[in-house]
Scaffold this active site. Sequence first.
Site, PDB file in Angstrom:
ATOM      1  N   ASP A  37       0.566  -1.473  -0.295  1.00 29.04           N
ATOM      2  CA  ASP A  37       0.042  -0.085   0.202  1.00 29.04           C
ATOM      3  C   ASP A  37       0.358   1.051  -0.045  1.00 29.04           C
ATOM      4  O   ASP A  37       1.787   1.562   0.666  1.00 29.04           O
ATOM      5  CB  ASP A  37      -0.678  -0.210   1.150  1.00 29.04           C
ATOM      6  CG  ASP A  37      -1.810   0.839   1.351  1.00 29.04           C
ATOM      7  OD1 ASP A  37      -3.595   0.214   0.713  1.00 29.04           O
ATOM      8  OD2 ASP A  37      -1.959   1.930   0.776  1.00 29.04           O
ATOM      9  N   ASP A  61       3.992   2.294  -4.013  1.00 29.79           N
ATOM     10  CA  ASP A  61       2.863   2.982  -5.026  1.00 29.79           C
ATOM     11  C   ASP A  61       2.765   2.251  -6.627  1.00 29.79           C
ATOM     12  O   ASP A  61       4.314   2.364  -6.539  1.00 29.79           O
ATOM     13  CB  ASP A  61       3.922   4.339  -5.612  1.00 29.79           C
ATOM     14  CG  ASP A  61       2.664   5.617  -5.995  1.00 29.79           C
ATOM     15  OD1 ASP A  61       1.163   4.883  -6.953  1.00 29.79           O
ATOM     16  OD2 ASP A  61       2.599   7.056  -5.966  1.00 29.79           O
ATOM     17  N   VAL A  62       1.863   1.707  -7.129  1.00 27.29           N
ATOM     18  CA  VAL A  62       1.662   1.139  -7.603  1.00 27.29           C
ATOM     19  C   VAL A  62       1.936   2.034  -9.361  1.00 27.29           C
ATOM     20  O   VAL A  62       1.822   1.039 -10.622  1.00 27.29           O
ATOM     21  CB  VAL A  62       0.414   0.613  -7.992  1.00 27.29           C
ATOM     22  CG1 VAL A  62       0.129  -0.587  -6.598  1.00 27.29           C
ATOM     23  CG2 VAL A  62      -1.075   1.102  -7.895  1.00 27.29           C
ATOM     24  N   SER A 141     -16.112  -2.438 -11.294  1.00 28.29           N
ATOM     25  CA  SER A 141     -16.513  -1.837 -10.648  1.00 28.29           C
ATOM     26  C   SER A 141     -17.417  -1.827 -11.362  1.00 28.29           C
ATOM     27  O   SER A 141     -17.943  -1.997 -12.689  1.00 28.29           O
ATOM     28  CB  SER A 141     -16.666   0.509 -10.587  1.00 28.29           C
ATOM     29  OG  SER A 141     -17.077  -0.221  -9.887  1.00 28.29           O
ATOM     30  N   TYR A 154     -12.775   7.653 -13.601  1.00 23.72           N
ATOM     31  CA  TYR A 154     -13.337   6.267 -12.725  1.00 23.72           C
ATOM     32  C   TYR A 154     -13.089   5.250 -13.939  1.00 23.72           C
ATOM     33  O   TYR A 154     -13.130   3.767 -14.134  1.00 23.72           O
ATOM     34  CB  TYR A 154     -14.080   6.344 -12.010  1.00 23.72           C
ATOM     35  CG  TYR A 154     -13.940   4.965 -11.068  1.00 23.72           C
ATOM     36  CD1 TYR A 154     -13.148   4.806 -10.365  1.00 23.72           C
ATOM     37  CD2 TYR A 154     -15.000   3.957 -11.063  1.00 23.72           C
ATOM     38  CE1 TYR A 154     -12.822   3.859  -9.096  1.00 23.72           C
ATOM     39  CE2 TYR A 154     -15.031   3.385  -9.485  1.00 23.72           C
ATOM     40  CZ  TYR A 154     -14.057   2.985  -9.104  1.00 23.72           C
ATOM     41  OH  TYR A 154     -14.268   2.147  -8.517  1.00 23.72           O
ATOM     42  N   LYS A 158     -11.594   1.998 -15.017  1.00 22.27           N
ATOM     43  CA  LYS A 158     -12.026   0.740 -14.986  1.00 22.27           C
ATOM     44  C   LYS A 158     -13.107  -0.653 -15.738  1.00 22.27           C
ATOM     45  O   LYS A 158     -12.630  -1.986 -16.306  1.00 22.27           O
ATOM     46  CB  LYS A 158     -13.787  -0.039 -14.268  1.00 22.27           C
ATOM     47  CG  LYS A 158     -13.285   1.002 -12.426  1.00 22.27           C
ATOM     48  CD  LYS A 158     -12.065   0.276 -11.411  1.00 22.27           C
ATOM     49  CE  LYS A 158     -12.322   0.293  -9.868  1.00 22.27           C
ATOM     50  NZ  LYS A 158     -11.063  -0.065  -9.467  1.00 22.27           N
TER      51      LYS A 158
HETATM   52  P1  NAD Z   1      -9.978   2.246   0.127  1.00 26.16           P
HETATM   53  O1  NAD Z   1      -9.762   3.979  -0.476  1.00 26.16           O
HETATM   54  O2  NAD Z   1     -10.500   1.958   1.747  1.00 26.16           O
HETATM   55  O3  NAD Z   1      -9.557   1.165   0.138  1.00 26.16           O
HETATM   56  C1  NAD Z   1      -7.481   1.320  -1.186  1.00 26.16           C
HETATM   57  C2  NAD Z   1      -6.010   1.757  -0.837  1.00 26.16           C
HETATM   58  O4  NAD Z   1      -5.081   1.662  -1.917  1.00 26.16           O
HETATM   59  C3  NAD Z   1      -5.962   2.276   0.264  1.00 26.16           C
HETATM   60  O5  NAD Z   1      -5.134   1.453   1.631  1.00 26.16           O
HETATM   61  C4  NAD Z   1      -5.127   3.373  -0.591  1.00 26.16           C
HETATM   62  O6  NAD Z   1      -3.822   3.900   0.435  1.00 26.16           O
HETATM   63  C5  NAD Z   1      -4.233   1.660  -1.621  1.00 26.16           C
HETATM   64  N1  NAD Z   1      -4.069   3.246  -3.124  1.00 26.16           N
HETATM   65  C6  NAD Z   1      -3.981   4.266  -3.526  1.00 26.16           C
HETATM   66  N2  NAD Z   1      -3.455   4.330  -4.086  1.00 26.16           N
HETATM   67  C7  NAD Z   1      -2.404   3.470  -4.456  1.00 26.16           C
HETATM   68  C8  NAD Z   1      -0.878   3.400  -4.913  1.00 26.16           C
HETATM   69  N3  NAD Z   1      -1.138   4.506  -5.755  1.00 26.16           N
HETATM   70  N4  NAD Z   1      -0.053   3.013  -4.951  1.00 26.16           N
HETATM   71  C9  NAD Z   1      -0.957   1.433  -3.381  1.00 26.16           C
HETATM   72  N5  NAD Z   1      -1.640   1.369  -2.911  1.00 26.16           N
HETATM   73  C10 NAD Z   1      -2.369   2.583  -3.356  1.00 26.16           C
HETATM   74  O7  NAD Z   1     -10.923   1.836  -0.740  1.00 26.16           O
HETATM   75  P2  NAD Z   1     -11.891   0.445  -0.892  1.00 26.16           P
HETATM   76  O8  NAD Z   1     -13.428   0.663  -1.233  1.00 26.16           O
HETATM   77  O9  NAD Z   1     -11.450  -0.599  -0.697  1.00 26.16           O
HETATM   78  O10 NAD Z   1     -11.504   0.120  -2.645  1.00 26.16           O
HETATM   79  C11 NAD Z   1     -10.514  -0.671  -3.376  1.00 26.16           C
HETATM   80  C12 NAD Z   1     -10.549  -1.061  -4.931  1.00 26.16           C
HETATM   81  O11 NAD Z   1     -11.798  -1.400  -4.846  1.00 26.16           O
HETATM   82  C13 NAD Z   1     -10.621   0.230  -5.629  1.00 26.16           C
HETATM   83  O12 NAD Z   1      -9.809  -0.727  -7.016  1.00 26.16           O
HETATM   84  C14 NAD Z   1     -12.145   0.453  -6.136  1.00 26.16           C
HETATM   85  O13 NAD Z   1     -12.244   2.285  -6.841  1.00 26.16           O
HETATM   86  C15 NAD Z   1     -12.751  -0.870  -5.566  1.00 26.16           C
HETATM   87  N6  NAD Z   1     -14.173  -1.037  -5.761  1.00 26.16           N
HETATM   88  C16 NAD Z   1     -14.694   0.224  -4.900  1.00 26.16           C
HETATM   89  C17 NAD Z   1     -16.036   0.304  -4.361  1.00 26.16           C
HETATM   90  C18 NAD Z   1     -16.393   0.530  -3.345  1.00 26.16           C
HETATM   91  O14 NAD Z   1     -18.156   1.017  -3.566  1.00 26.16           O
HETATM   92  N7  NAD Z   1     -15.989   0.651  -2.168  1.00 26.16           N
HETATM   93  C19 NAD Z   1     -16.415  -0.076  -5.558  1.00 26.16           C
HETATM   94  C20 NAD Z   1     -16.474  -0.823  -6.757  1.00 26.16           C
HETATM   95  C21 NAD Z   1     -15.321  -0.593  -6.235  1.00 26.16           C
END
Ligand code: NAD
Length: 262
Positions: A37, A61-62, A141, A154, A158
């Site tokens: 992360d 960082d990815v 998503s 976004y 996706k």
């Molecule tokens: P979240 O914000 O709780 O967690 C995301 C994590 O990614 C965080 O810990 C952040 O620090 C990390 N991150 C961000 N940029 C980064 C980078 N450049 N390098 C490394 N780490 C990085 O979000 P979440 O809701 O758990 O989302 C996780 C995934 O699920 C995402 O891809 C999001 O788009 C997808 N998603 C979420 C939802 C939702 O409703 N929460 C719905 C569909 C898809």
Amino acid sequence: MTPSGTPTMLVTGGASGIGTSVVERWLNAGGRVALLDVNEEAVQKACARLGTDRVYGHVADVRNDAEVAAVVGAVATTFGGVIDAVVNCAGIAQPIVAAEGADEDWTRMIDIHLNGTMRVCRAAHPYLKASGRGAIVNISSIAGTLGLPGRSNYCSAKAGVEGLTRGLAVEWAPHVRVNAVAPGYVQTPMIDTLIADGKLDARPIVARTPLDRFCDPDEIAAVICFLASDLASFVTGQTLRADGGLTIDGNWYGVSSGGNDD
Ligand code: NAD
């Protein structure tokens, strides 16, 4: 599989939300997990809270190819040269009005979600192949299917992740399976922040979701861990929609079933 026979997994974005739930599930099933992360403090807190010697925290960082390669190499060394599963959860939400958005904001979104997923997959590929049961699960998503205002960045990222999933599934078969999960609205810090900032309204979302509620992160983690496990051994190239029925609901104009609709 590692020499000890314990299945190993690398989870990006593993310090929060869906990623953390995946880490917890894999640990509870007896596996070993490396989480990557960008948020160093969150990585430390997550590892301390999980309190097991089967979890390994890494900060990267990815968007940074060298950082990703270094972490994936270190994780593979820890796991004896083999990674059984990779889950790409790292992501951000940054709603932007398309006509006003800056190029750097567009690039950031694509670079984290799409390019970042590709960087991690590419770096992990030799170790997944060495596993003999390697599996990747990417995160799409409902935005990979639906058009959402203020989210063209976004939606594009996706949809790209879903295309990447199909492409890699074919190119890396038969050694590595590649699938994606497309969640609906999941109660995580990402969504909580959007709601708190007034960029998302919870009520119409619940009303538009046949299962009538937000999703718990562990419900998505369950689907991800299924696809990452041998239970899904003949599944590849798929995007599994775990959205409470949101994207298949054709009843937005109120069709009557003619019976009692509870
Ligand atoms: P979240 O914000 O709780 O967690 C995301 C994590 O990614 C965080 O810990 C952040 O620090 C990390 N991150 C961000 N940029 C980064 C980078 N450049 N390098 C490394 N780490 C990085 O979000 P979440 O809701 O758990 O989302 C996780 C995934 O699920 C995402 O891809 C999001 O788009 C997808 N998603 C979420 C939802 C939702 O409703 N929460 C719905 C569909 C898809």
